[in-house]
Design a protein around this motif. Structure first.
Motif, PDB file in Angstrom:
ATOM      1  N   THR A   9       0.817  -1.214   0.000  1.00  0.00           N
ATOM      2  CA  THR A   9       0.000   0.000   0.000  1.00  0.00           C
ATOM      3  C   THR A   9       0.847   1.260   0.000  1.00  0.00           C
ATOM      4  OG1 THR A   9      -0.075  -0.074   2.408  1.00  0.00           O
ATOM      5  CG2 THR A   9      -1.860  -1.160   1.230  1.00  0.00           C
ATOM      6  N   SER A  10       1.843   1.304  -0.849  1.00  0.00           N
ATOM      7  CA  SER A  10       2.763   2.434  -0.824  1.00  0.00           C
ATOM      8  C   SER A  10       2.268   3.625  -1.623  1.00  0.00           C
ATOM      9  CB  SER A  10       4.126   1.989  -1.357  1.00  0.00           C
ATOM     10  OG  SER A  10       3.982   1.480  -2.675  1.00  0.00           O
ATOM     11  N   ASN A  11       1.344   3.428  -2.532  1.00  0.00           N
ATOM     12  CA  ASN A  11       0.915   4.518  -3.396  1.00  0.00           C
ATOM     13  C   ASN A  11      -0.597   4.583  -3.474  1.00  0.00           C
ATOM     14  OD1 ASN A  11       3.446   5.698  -4.656  1.00  0.00           O
ATOM     15  ND2 ASN A  11       3.743   3.509  -4.984  1.00  0.00           N
ATOM     16  N   HIS A  12      -1.093   5.733  -3.963  1.00  0.00           N
ATOM     17  CA  HIS A  12      -2.529   5.975  -4.023  1.00  0.00           C
ATOM     18  C   HIS A  12      -3.194   5.246  -5.181  1.00  0.00           C
ATOM     19  CE1 HIS A  12      -2.839   9.342  -1.077  1.00  0.00           C
ATOM     20  NE2 HIS A  12      -1.549   9.369  -1.298  1.00  0.00           N
ATOM     21  N   PHE A  13      -4.334   4.692  -4.890  1.00  0.00           N
ATOM     22  CA  PHE A  13      -5.219   4.148  -5.928  1.00  0.00           C
ATOM     23  C   PHE A  13      -6.635   4.308  -5.444  1.00  0.00           C
ATOM     24  CE2 PHE A  13      -6.777   1.839  -9.366  1.00  0.00           C
ATOM     25  CZ  PHE A  13      -7.657   0.878  -8.918  1.00  0.00           C
ATOM     26  N   LEU A  14      -7.502   4.859  -6.277  1.00  0.00           N
ATOM     27  CA  LEU A  14      -8.862   5.129  -5.849  1.00  0.00           C
ATOM     28  C   LEU A  14      -9.741   3.922  -6.026  1.00  0.00           C
ATOM     29  CD1 LEU A  14      -9.304   8.694  -7.338  1.00  0.00           C
ATOM     30  CD2 LEU A  14      -8.646   8.061  -5.031  1.00  0.00           C
ATOM     31  N   ILE A  15     -10.713   3.790  -5.148  1.00  0.00           N
ATOM     32  CA  ILE A  15     -11.614   2.643  -5.169  1.00  0.00           C
ATOM     33  C   ILE A  15     -12.396   2.595  -6.476  1.00  0.00           C
ATOM     34  CG2 ILE A  15     -13.689   3.673  -4.186  1.00  0.00           C
ATOM     35  CD1 ILE A  15     -13.542   1.112  -2.247  1.00  0.00           C
ATOM     36  N   PRO A  16     -12.777   1.394  -6.951  1.00  0.00           N
ATOM     37  CA  PRO A  16     -13.519   1.288  -8.211  1.00  0.00           C
ATOM     38  C   PRO A  16     -14.682   2.246  -8.299  1.00  0.00           C
ATOM     39  CG  PRO A  16     -12.948  -0.883  -7.430  1.00  0.00           C
ATOM     40  CD  PRO A  16     -12.518   0.085  -6.364  1.00  0.00           C
ATOM     41  N   GLU A  17     -14.771   2.955  -9.458  1.00  0.00           N
ATOM     42  CA  GLU A  17     -15.817   3.946  -9.623  1.00  0.00           C
ATOM     43  C   GLU A  17     -16.761   3.570 -10.740  1.00  0.00           C
ATOM     44  OE1 GLU A  17     -13.080   4.058 -11.087  1.00  0.00           O
ATOM     45  OE2 GLU A  17     -13.105   5.264 -12.890  1.00  0.00           O
ATOM     46  N   TRP A 161     -13.649  -3.954  -0.914  1.00  0.00           N
ATOM     47  CA  TRP A 161     -15.105  -3.991  -0.855  1.00  0.00           C
ATOM     48  C   TRP A 161     -15.623  -3.599   0.526  1.00  0.00           C
ATOM     49  CZ3 TRP A 161     -18.426  -4.074  -4.753  1.00  0.00           C
ATOM     50  CH2 TRP A 161     -17.896  -4.328  -6.018  1.00  0.00           C
ATOM     51  N   ALA A 162     -14.789  -3.746   1.544  1.00  0.00           N
ATOM     52  CA  ALA A 162     -15.173  -3.250   2.865  1.00  0.00           C
ATOM     53  C   ALA A 162     -15.377  -1.739   2.837  1.00  0.00           C
ATOM     54  CB  ALA A 162     -14.102  -3.618   3.897  1.00  0.00           C
ATOM     55  N   GLU A 286     -16.939  -2.892  15.781  1.00  0.00           N
ATOM     56  CA  GLU A 286     -16.177  -4.095  16.119  1.00  0.00           C
ATOM     57  C   GLU A 286     -16.474  -5.196  15.103  1.00  0.00           C
ATOM     58  OE1 GLU A 286     -13.901  -4.291  18.424  1.00  0.00           O
ATOM     59  OE2 GLU A 286     -14.249  -2.241  19.142  1.00  0.00           O
ATOM     60  N   CYS A 287     -15.805  -5.130  13.966  1.00  0.00           N
ATOM     61  CA  CYS A 287     -15.954  -6.152  12.927  1.00  0.00           C
ATOM     62  C   CYS A 287     -14.570  -6.498  12.394  1.00  0.00           C
ATOM     63  CB  CYS A 287     -16.839  -5.652  11.787  1.00  0.00           C
ATOM     64  SG  CYS A 287     -18.562  -5.354  12.240  1.00  0.00           S
ATOM     65  N   ASN A 288     -14.281  -7.777  12.253  1.00  0.00           N
ATOM     66  CA  ASN A 288     -12.968  -8.218  11.792  1.00  0.00           C
ATOM     67  C   ASN A 288     -12.972  -8.772  10.380  1.00  0.00           C
ATOM     68  OD1 ASN A 288     -11.767  -7.648  14.351  1.00  0.00           O
ATOM     69  ND2 ASN A 288     -12.601  -9.585  15.131  1.00  0.00           N
ATOM     70  N   THR A 289     -14.158  -9.120   9.872  1.00  0.00           N
ATOM     71  CA  THR A 289     -14.266  -9.722   8.553  1.00  0.00           C
ATOM     72  C   THR A 289     -15.400  -9.070   7.768  1.00  0.00           C
ATOM     73  OG1 THR A 289     -15.856 -11.433   9.202  1.00  0.00           O
ATOM     74  CG2 THR A 289     -13.503 -11.926   9.499  1.00  0.00           C
ATOM     75  N   LEU A 290     -15.396  -9.306   6.473  1.00  0.00           N
ATOM     76  CA  LEU A 290     -16.454  -8.766   5.633  1.00  0.00           C
ATOM     77  C   LEU A 290     -17.806  -9.383   5.997  1.00  0.00           C
ATOM     78  CD1 LEU A 290     -16.918  -6.756   3.368  1.00  0.00           C
ATOM     79  CD2 LEU A 290     -16.408  -8.567   1.713  1.00  0.00           C
TER      80      LEU A 290
END
Length: 392
Positions: A9-17, A161-162, A286-290
């Motif tokens: 996760t070193s660089n920016h990428f925007l979530i699917p649009e 997707w979270a 408090e959620c750990n999974t999708l």
């Protein structure tokens, strides 16, 4: 992205649009409105062609597919098939859209299905225009007026997707806490039980606490200073009706988790990465999974109410002035009919269809007119018909 290994996760990428929308996902909670932007590995992103959903297609090429021909898939879509099936013929849903669709795919299809098809088989002819850029700018200005930005690191498809689910959750939670407005609200589901998964971004939801109603509005920017044609209105009407259907199905508990796992190829019980966990903890979740996050979100959503009214706001790009607002009457039977007709193309049951002669004016400003076999065929039919009439 589907089926690929987790990225650093070193660089920016925007979530699917969504096609035609600004490349951001955003939401607001009851305390501070914020917009989340996911960060992803640039090396992985750089080796892929990104479509408008942000999904990667690795080393993929297609033969030019024209009217009447089946799609020839030349190389494997990342994460979708092995070498034994890499040369098989795939329906458009798998060849172009990785097994799920966006709401805007259907509105584009309503304008001209053949044009939509060429946008995937001849993408080099599609160029971003100043009008597209200005439209995106107006959308973004409205978004940033309601939300601030927050960067969230992601390490898996489940994390990505979270972000969408959290976005939806915060919109629902905001309404329950008395918030009146939410923008860029993600919705998803498989309407009408037809096992076709759809994803969308609703421009705006407004909640009336006194009446306990939710109204949905979509923003359309225009390069001209007049309201749209009937054809354009029909295209936009389909889009907002589908948004309502998806949102209502979520509120009514009709979107099963296993459906999401199946179509998005997600591991619902996979542990979230540190970035998502930190963000959820800061929001008091408090959620750990999708799987846990979906359960939590569904409980909140089912305390909301279905969409009451639909409208489309038309804005003149040059000035930002509102030209008018069109109220849309929801017709589920009509939506179902159009939806069923549309998915026949996506499932490969028929070739794409272009416009009829009454709407041939659309072809004059289409970037694919010079290669369009549908247009050529209709032109030849018209010439032949005129020749026969002249001989009578």
């Amino acid at each position: 992205m589907e089926g690929q290994e987790a990225a650093s996760t070193s660089n920016h990428f925007l979530i699917p649009e969504e096609k035609g929308q600004v490349c951001c996902d955003e939401w607001g909670d009851s305390q501070d409105d914020f917009l989340v932007k996911v960060l992803e590995d640039s090396e992985s992103a750089g080796t892929q062609r990104k479509d408008e959903c942000g999904e990667g297609i690795s080393n993929t090429s297609f033969e030019k597919s024209t009217f009447g021909n089946e799609i020839k898939h030349k190389c494997a879509l990342s994460g979708h098939q092995d070498s034994a099936t890499s040369d098989s013929q795939l329906e458009p849903l798998q060849a172009f859209r990785h097994g799920y669709l966006w709401v805007s795919d259907f509105s584009s299809q309503a304008w001209c299905e053949q044009k939509l098809h060429y946008s995937y088989t001849a993408p080099a002819l599609v160029q971003e225009t100043p009008a597209m850029t200005q439209g995106s700018t107006l959308h973004l200005a409205r978004e940033l007026a309601a939300h601030d930005k927050v960067d969230v690191n992601v390490t898996s498809n489940e994390d990505i997707w979270a972000i969408k689910v959290i976005n939806l959750l915060m919109s629902a939670q905001g309404f329950l806490n008395g918030q009146a407005l939410a923008r860029e609200v993600p919705v998803f589901g498989a309407p009408f039980g037809l096992d076709i998964f759809i994803v969308g971004l609703i421009d705006e939801l407004r909640f009336d606490l006194d009446q306990y109603t939710v109204d949905l509005s979509d923003l359309k920017t225009r390069t001209s200073s007049h309201m749209p044609s009937r054809s354009q209105e029909a295209q936009h009407r389909l889009q907002v009706m589908l948004y309502k259907k998806l949102f209502d199905d979520l509120v009514q508990g009709k979107v099963a988790k296993d459906l999401i796992a199946k179509h998005l190829r997600l591991r619902l019980d996979s542990q979230f990465g540190e970035g998502i966990m930190t963000h959820l903890k800061s929001a008091g979740i408090e959620c750990n999974t999708l799987s846990e996050l979906l359960d939590f979100t569904y409980r909140r959503l089912q305390s909301c109410t279905c969409v009451n009214k639909l409208s489309i706001e038309y804005v003149f790009q040059d000035t930002g002035e509102t030209l008018g607002r069109k109220e849309i009457l929801y017709d589920e039977d009509d939506l179902r009919q159009k939806f069923v007709e549309s998915i026949d193309y996506w499932m490969g049951r028929r070739p794409p269809k272009g416009v009829e002669i009454e709407e041939a004016w659309k072809c004059h400003r289409c970037e694919f007119v010079d290669i369009c076999e549908w247009h050529q065929r209709k032109t030849e039919e018209c010439v032949e018909r005129n020749r026969k009439n002249a001989c009578v």
